[in-house]
Design a protein around this motif. Structure first.
Motif, mmCIF file in Angstrom:
data_model
loop_
_atom_site.group_PDB
_atom_site.id
_atom_site.type_symbol
_atom_site.label_atom_id
_atom_site.label_comp_id
_atom_site.label_asym_id
_atom_site.label_seq_id
_atom_site.Cartn_x
_atom_site.Cartn_y
_atom_site.Cartn_z
ATOM 1 N N ARG A 114 0.837 -1.212 0.000
ATOM 2 C CA ARG A 114 0.000 0.000 0.000
ATOM 3 C C ARG A 114 0.865 1.254 0.000
ATOM 4 N NH1 ARG A 114 -4.362 -2.247 4.431
ATOM 5 N NH2 ARG A 114 -5.942 -3.000 2.942
ATOM 6 N N ARG B 110 -2.993 -0.360 -4.790
ATOM 7 C CA ARG B 110 -4.303 -0.279 -4.144
ATOM 8 C C ARG B 110 -4.738 -1.670 -3.670
ATOM 9 N NH1 ARG B 110 -8.699 1.352 -7.330
ATOM 10 N NH2 ARG B 110 -9.462 2.751 -5.715
ATOM 11 N N PHE C 41 -7.862 -2.787 -1.238
ATOM 12 C CA PHE C 41 -8.933 -2.094 -0.525
ATOM 13 C C PHE C 41 -10.256 -2.846 -0.473
ATOM 14 C CE2 PHE C 41 -8.991 -0.998 -4.948
ATOM 15 C CZ PHE C 41 -10.335 -0.912 -5.300
ATOM 16 N N PRO D 105 -13.198 -5.063 0.940
ATOM 17 C CA PRO D 105 -13.594 -5.280 2.336
ATOM 18 C C PRO D 105 -13.064 -6.600 2.880
ATOM 19 C CG PRO D 105 -15.459 -4.505 1.046
ATOM 20 C CD PRO D 105 -14.355 -4.795 0.072
ATOM 21 N N ASP E 28 -7.444 -9.624 -3.149
ATOM 22 C CA ASP E 28 -7.665 -8.306 -3.733
ATOM 23 C C ASP E 28 -7.057 -8.174 -5.120
ATOM 24 O OD1 ASP E 28 -9.031 -5.882 -2.588
ATOM 25 O OD2 ASP E 28 -7.254 -4.936 -3.437
ATOM 26 N N PHE F 176 -20.458 -3.091 -1.789
ATOM 27 C CA PHE F 176 -19.288 -2.216 -1.762
ATOM 28 C C PHE F 176 -19.152 -1.506 -3.101
ATOM 29 C CE2 PHE F 176 -14.760 -1.557 -2.771
ATOM 30 C CZ PHE F 176 -14.438 -0.661 -1.761
ATOM 31 N N GLU G 157 -16.898 1.840 -4.640
ATOM 32 C CA GLU G 157 -15.905 2.876 -4.332
ATOM 33 C C GLU G 157 -16.136 4.174 -5.087
ATOM 34 O OE1 GLU G 157 -11.933 2.716 -5.975
ATOM 35 O OE2 GLU G 157 -12.448 0.936 -7.137
ATOM 36 N N THR H 120 -12.532 7.920 -6.448
ATOM 37 C CA THR H 120 -12.614 6.803 -5.520
ATOM 38 C C THR H 120 -12.749 7.316 -4.091
ATOM 39 O OG1 THR H 120 -11.500 4.840 -4.645
ATOM 40 C CG2 THR H 120 -10.089 6.641 -5.374
ATOM 41 N N SER H 121 -13.548 6.590 -3.327
ATOM 42 C CA SER H 121 -13.690 6.898 -1.902
ATOM 43 C C SER H 121 -12.623 6.201 -1.072
ATOM 44 C CB SER H 121 -15.068 6.447 -1.418
ATOM 45 O OG SER H 121 -15.223 5.043 -1.593
ATOM 46 N N GLU H 122 -11.793 5.364 -1.717
ATOM 47 C CA GLU H 122 -10.864 4.507 -0.985
ATOM 48 C C GLU H 122 -9.448 5.056 -0.906
ATOM 49 O OE1 GLU H 122 -12.105 1.743 0.666
ATOM 50 O OE2 GLU H 122 -13.893 2.838 -0.013
ATOM 51 N N ASP H 123 -9.114 6.056 -1.688
ATOM 52 C CA ASP H 123 -7.765 6.629 -1.686
ATOM 53 C C ASP H 123 -7.871 8.142 -1.577
ATOM 54 O OD1 ASP H 123 -6.709 4.032 -2.315
ATOM 55 O OD2 ASP H 123 -7.263 4.393 -4.396
#
Length: 773
Positions: free
Chosen positions: A373, A378, A380, A382, A389, A492, A494, A526-529
């Motif tokens: 990471r 990436r 990410f 869940p 991943d 989920f 993102e 993206t909501s993840e980074d």
């Protein structure tokens, strides 16, 4: 109070006022009521016709019986911009904005029109000339005033810029809703590179696959049987097509894959064998590789990993590699590991067993999740491990069949496999594309009716789909089509809009301005980074895809070249396809993909033609393909953009839509005796053929039909190819380069030659094509 006379005056302003003012006068004296459009009169009287005026047109007056009317002096006027934004071409010289007041003031009213420096990217003196000014609305003057901004027609080639202006410090008037107006300044010097088109690319033909659509995803070619093999994904079929007349394709048969799975994803061809993928119903079930001959007769089947997405033969024909994506189920309760299967083919297709299958996983990387990471990879999903991943998407194999590169699309990374072991030896992060740099300008909004190629404080995740490779001066490079792909599942997702998130106020003090729909408000991120300090707001904005193709060093993973904003600029200036700039693949609406990955590069292949390397990059949304000469990896040359879809927004779309895969067919391997590009187009379920008029059968004296000179066996799978009688010969590769010769020879030793096609010329000047397997 009894009304003897009534005047109702309604004034509606569509911009800025936000309320409707009703003024009632009667003979007993003035009476003022202010009515919100959703309210009622608050004095309890039945005003009769007045209630019918709600929502009526500007300036509507209704008079009752004559009486005495007294002017009202306590209405506070409202000042506002007439338009929230305008666009102006640099060559126009000026931009004009209108500022209005809702009604004449009782006392002169003023307002300051000032520049919003933090929001503006335009540079004073270079992109505009304007100083803050105060406007005065007098008691007897006009309701509208204009401000003029000088737009110098400079000679600087730069991205488009914007100038944001604000109304403030009003006196004797309130400010309306539209207090900010933006002038989008369109540069007229920065242009797309002129296409060289040295290959002479021209549309040839299109053939429609029968059945449900979409139905044409991956295409493979066999020069010996002159057939195409097409993965008809929606119908779980392999279509076998007659390609003996490339511009008049005909169907031969369809091979049903449903006995092996519910759908198919990929097809490949090598040495007389067709391989296809079949996927099971269960998300975590093993996929099936179906081996067939060129007539579609099944020769063998083998199990591989979960959700095989792409397959490819090694250049030497000894292996088949499978990218097993291992996507989760919709509620993310089942998440199979992503793997790469390697099938050893040296024992012969008919003799294959499960013992010939090696499944490489990423288990050794599970303990390195934090380091991965931190390197920019990436991870990410869940609750996912690294192995779960990572989702292998696409594979390319080096010409010597010793190294493979595998895109891990959602992870923005590429895995490296040493095939001599075999083992996954590295995972390379691809980094981020800085769209604040001038070469990386992009169009980000579908709200505007003009193209605005500008810089913004956002970063693109390359997230490549297809990958290819080639070698120059001993260095191997891999090339990516930077599509971008978000994880979207029921449990989920993102993908979010910039307008719906909170930005770090220190990094983005102009958040409200950026989040306007005509700026960045609607672009997907993206909501993840991007929350670098973990405080719940975003310090960086990471958007999907690079809208480009990139060239990376195959050993180090370093970025050597990226096409920047080329694709969008090229289409913007195309005389035909600018009309559907950044449109999608099933409708002709200008810019409806500007807020989501733009043209979306999907597929890429690299071919050596005439001693030069060319990249062919297909665009999934707007369609067609870009061509670049990439012989110098650091400085590719744009060759051309080619498309074959209609652009009329008022009628059904015709032509080839959503190219998914590409195959090049050399002149020696088709009846046209010209270079051909064959494209599988998913949404239109078509196979399109483009002809390279400048790439023709050019080996001196070649005669495809010559029977006077015979080389056998052909194809040759061993070390020797023989002549019917002794002769001198010269051996050429397909670029016409001499690579061997002998006098009074009975055979050719091909043991040291790479697999491929060669040309043999004897003493009498006769030539034959020799295929080495």
């Amino acid at each position: 109070m009894f009304l003897t006379a009534l005047l109702i005056s309604a004034t509606v302003f569509s911009q800025g006022l936000g309320q409707m003012a009703f003024t009632a006068f009667n003979a007993d004296g003035p009476s003022l009521e202010l009515l919100n459009p959703n309210g009622d009169f608050n004095d309890g009287l039945n005003w009769g016709p007045a209630s019918n005026l709600v929502g009526q047109s500007e300036g509507l007056d209704v008079f009752a019986s004559p009486g005495t009317y007294t002017p009202v002096t306590n209405i506070v006027p409202v000042i506002f911009f007439d338009e929230s934004y305008i666009s102006v071409n640099e060559a126009d010289g000026t931009a004009t904005l209108s500022v209005s007041i809702s009604e004449l003031p009782a006392t002169d009213a003023t307002v300051l029109v000032s520049i919003l420096s933090d929001e503006s990217s335009a540079v004073a003196g270079e992109n505009f000339e304007y100083s803050n000014e105060t406007l005065t609305f007098t008691t007897t003057g006009s309701l509208t005033q204009e401000i003029t901004i000088i737009i110098p027609n400079n000679s600087n080639a730069s991205p488009d810029t914007l100038l944001a202006l604000q109304l403030e410090n009003s006196v004797n008037a309130d400010l309306g809703n539209t207090t900010v107006s933006v002038v989008y300044i369109l540069d007229d010097e920065l242009h797309a590179t002129t296409a060289a088109n040295t290959l002479g690319v021209a549309f040839g033909a299109s053939y429609e696959i029968e059945g449900n659509t979409p139905g044409s995803e991956i295409v493979a070619h066999d020069p010996e049987t002159e057939r195409l093999f097409v993965m008809n994904s929606s119908n779980a079929l392999i279509e076998i097509l007659d390609f003996s007349d490339p511009l008049n394709i005909e169907s031969i048969s369809s091979i049903d894959l449903t006995p092996y799975g519910v759908a198919g994803t990929s097809v490949a061809y090598k040495n007389g064998t067709v391989a296809a993928t079949a996927i099971p119903t269960a998300v975590d079930g093993n996929g099936i590789i179906v081996f067939m001959d060129t007539d579609g007769v099944v020769l063998n089947t083998l199990e591989v990993g979960a959700l095989p997405d792409m397959i490819t033969f090694s250049p030497d024909g000894n292996s088949l590699l499978v990218a097993n994506e291992g996507q989760p189920n919709s509620d993310y309760t089942v998440d199979p590991e992503g793997t790469v299967s390697i099938i050893n083919l040296t024992g012969g297709i008919a003799n294959l067993t499960q013992a010939d299958v090696i499944n490489l996983n990423f288990n050794t990387y599970d303990s390195q999740i934090q380091a991965l990471r931190e390197s920019g990879i990436r991870i990410f999903g869940p609750g996912a491990t690294v192995s779960q991943d990572f989702e292998p998407e696409y594979i390319t194999i080096s010409e010597d069949s010793q190294t493979a590169w595998v895109t891990l699309q959602e992870n923005n990374a590429v895995a490296v496999i040493d095939l001599s072991i075999p083992e996954i030896t590295d995972v390379l992060p691809l980094g981020l594309k800085d769209h604040s740099l001038s070469e990386n300008a992009l169009d980000t909004s579908n709200e505007q009716d003009f193209i605005f190629m500008a810089n913004w404080p956002i970063k693109g995740m390359y997230l490549p789909d297809a990958i290819a490779n080639y070698s120059v001066n001993g260095t191997t490079y891999f090339v990516t089509a930077n599509e971008g792909d978000a994880r979207e599942y029921d449990a989920f997702e993102e993908e979010v809009k910039i307008g719906d998130i909170v930005l770090d106020p220190t990094v983005f003090p102009n958040q409200e301005f950026l989040q306007r729909d005509e700026n960045l408000g609607k672009i997907n991120m993206t909501s993840e980074d991007g929350d670098l300090d973990g405080d719940g707001d975003f310090d960086e904005i990471h958007v999907f895809g690079g809208r480009s193709f990139s060239i990376f060093n195959g050993t180090t993973g370093d970025l050597v070249y990226d096409s920047g904003s080329d694709f969008e600029r090229i289409i913007e200036e195309d005389p035909i396809y600018s009309a559907i700039f950044n449109t999608t693949n099933d409708e002709n609406e200008l810019k409806n993909r500007s807020d989501n990955k733009g043209p979306e590069p999907e597929a890429v292949i690299i071919e050596e033609i005439g001693g030069e390397f060319y990249a062919f990059v297909a665009l999934e949304r707007v369609g067609g393909f870009m061509v670049y000469n990439v012989s110098d990896p650091a400085a590719p040359i744009f060759e051309g953009y080619f498309n074959n879809r209609s652009t009329d927004p008022g009628s059904d779309i015709v032509g080839d839509l959503a190219p998914e895969s590409l195959v090049y067919v050399s002149p020696e391997n088709n009846a046209e005796e010209k270079g051909l590009l064959v494209i599988a187009n998913e949404v239109s379920s078509t196979i399109s053929v483009y002809v390279f008029d400048n790439v023709i059968l050019s080996t001196p004296g070649f005669d495809a039909s010559s029977e006077a000179f015979v080389v056998f066996p052909n194809p040759v799978y061993g070390e020797f190819a023989f002549f019917k009688k002794p002769t001198g010969f010269v051996l050429f590769d397909m670029q016409g380069r001499k690579i061997g010769e002998a006098k009074n020879a009975t055979h050719i030793n091909v043991g040291s030659l790479a697999t491929g096609t060669y040309i043999v010329k004897n003493d009498e000047g006769n030539t034959q094509k020799l295929i080495v397997r």
